[in-house]
Design an enzyme around this catalytic site. Structure first.
Site, mmCIF file in Angstrom:
data_model
loop_
_atom_site.group_PDB
_atom_site.id
_atom_site.type_symbol
_atom_site.label_atom_id
_atom_site.label_comp_id
_atom_site.label_asym_id
_atom_site.label_seq_id
_atom_site.Cartn_x
_atom_site.Cartn_y
_atom_site.Cartn_z
ATOM 1 N N LYS A 53 39.260 52.711 40.195
ATOM 2 C CA LYS A 53 38.259 51.664 40.443
ATOM 3 C C LYS A 53 37.011 52.445 40.867
ATOM 4 C CE LYS A 53 41.547 48.375 42.284
ATOM 5 N NZ LYS A 53 42.453 47.907 43.376
ATOM 6 N N GLN A 97 42.299 48.419 49.753
ATOM 7 C CA GLN A 97 43.416 48.770 48.877
ATOM 8 C C GLN A 97 44.878 48.263 49.533
ATOM 9 O OE1 GLN A 97 43.228 49.449 45.556
ATOM 10 N NE2 GLN A 97 45.506 48.937 45.383
ATOM 11 N N ASP A 120 37.799 41.512 46.312
ATOM 12 C CA ASP A 120 39.004 41.240 45.816
ATOM 13 C C ASP A 120 39.101 39.666 45.960
ATOM 14 O OD1 ASP A 120 40.867 42.853 44.877
ATOM 15 O OD2 ASP A 120 41.757 43.365 46.771
#
Ligand code: NAD
Length: 284
Positions: A53, A97, A120
């Protein structure tokens, strides 16, 4: 017949180019989007995901800010970091995460992220907007699946879609996207308590597996000609494999995503897309 391969790397590259253009347009207004990644603990897979990422962020011109906390970090420490990032004007997107290690509460942390910085798309507010068909920040993996379908001209309207897996991360938001007005698939969500998964899956024109069980979907679970999207990522002695028994299913499916190189790269690309969307909104 061998199925058409739906190449997630190719589609992710198209998204990357589109994001890079939007980043350049923001740069002309003096704005560099910032993505903060938060990694707690030492799970090797999480480290790999966050690294990819950060790498893609840098490639498209997004400023990557990275924060690591030890496995024994407390809930308070994780939450204070999120609150600090919420208040930081250099941060447009925040990615924590998941899963968090130990007893840390993922859902509580996710719901503390400023919904406008929720890269997200998993904050309850953004999931609520998704249910209302008004979402701007859409969960990355489901958004990536939709983009693969549109890129390859697979129109879900009127099709039967079966999603195996009902997680908040993948299955549930994807079922909303596929059933939304304008997309108009007829959606069934199957899960661990569904009897005879193969019989349900065989009804699908579009079959999505998002479970985490290697080879769960065999050729007997696939209608000839169906589009099969394999979200699963399982680390085995044979390397990374999906939830679909690729070699046998490709013989019956009309189209199929491989693992690796299918949905995985799309998740990362859509994170960048969400970060840029958040930065654009912060500029009004
Ligand atoms: P999860 O564990 O939160 O959910 C799994 C779902 O599968 C649950 O809804 C459960 O009811 C269902 N399930 C479990 N066993 C089943 C069975 N035998 N038959 C039918 N359904 C069953 O997992 P998740 O976070 O949704 O992830 C699912 C998989 O997708 C994992 O392999 C994960 O690594 C992968 N994943 C990939 C990406 C990507 O970018 N490709 C992103 C997220 C998750």
């Amino acid at each position: 017949m061998s199925a058409r391969i739906l190449d997630g790397r190719e589609v992710a590259e198209a998204v990357r180019a589109e994001v890079a253009e939007r980043v350049a347009a923001l740069a002309k207004q003096g704005k560099v989007p910032g993505l903060a990644t938060v990694l707690v603990g030492d799970d090797p897979a999480s480290h790999v995901y966050v690294r990819s990422k950060r790498r893609l962020a840098e490639k498209v011109g997004i400023n990557s800010l990275h924060f690591e906390l030890d496995t024994d970090a407390t809930q308070d420490e994780v939450e204070s970091l999120v609150l600090r990032l919420n208040a930081d004007p250099a941060v447009d997107g925040i990615l924590v995460q998941l899963p968090l290690p130990g007893d840390l509460d993922d859902k509580r942390v996710t719901s503390l992220i400023d919904p406008n910085k929720d890269a997200d798309g998993l904050h309850p507010y953004n999931l609520g907007l998704l249910a209302l068909e008004r979402a701007v920040l859409v969960p990355c993996t489901p958004q990536g699946v939709m983009r693969i379908l549109s890129h390859y001209g697979i129109n879900p309207t009127g099709m039967r879609a079966v999603i195996v897996g009902r997680s908040f991360l993948v299955g549930r938001p994807l079922s909303m996207l596929l059933a939304a007005k304008g997309t108009d698939a007829t959606v069934t969500t199957a899960h661990s308590r569904t009897p005879d998964i193969a019989a349900v899956a065989r009804e699908a024109d579009i079959l999505v597996a998002a479970v985490g069980v290697p080879g769960l979907i065999g050729r007997d679970a696939v209608k000839p000609g169906a589009t099969v999207i394999d979200v699963g990522i399982n680390r085995t002695e044979q390397g990374l494999v999906g939830d679909v028994a690729f070699d046998e299913v490709r013989e019956v499916a009309g189209a199929i995503t491989p693992v690796p190189g299918g949905v995985g790269p799309m998740t990362v690309a859509m994170l960048m897309r969400n970060t840029v969307a958040a930065a654009e909104r912060s500029m009004g």
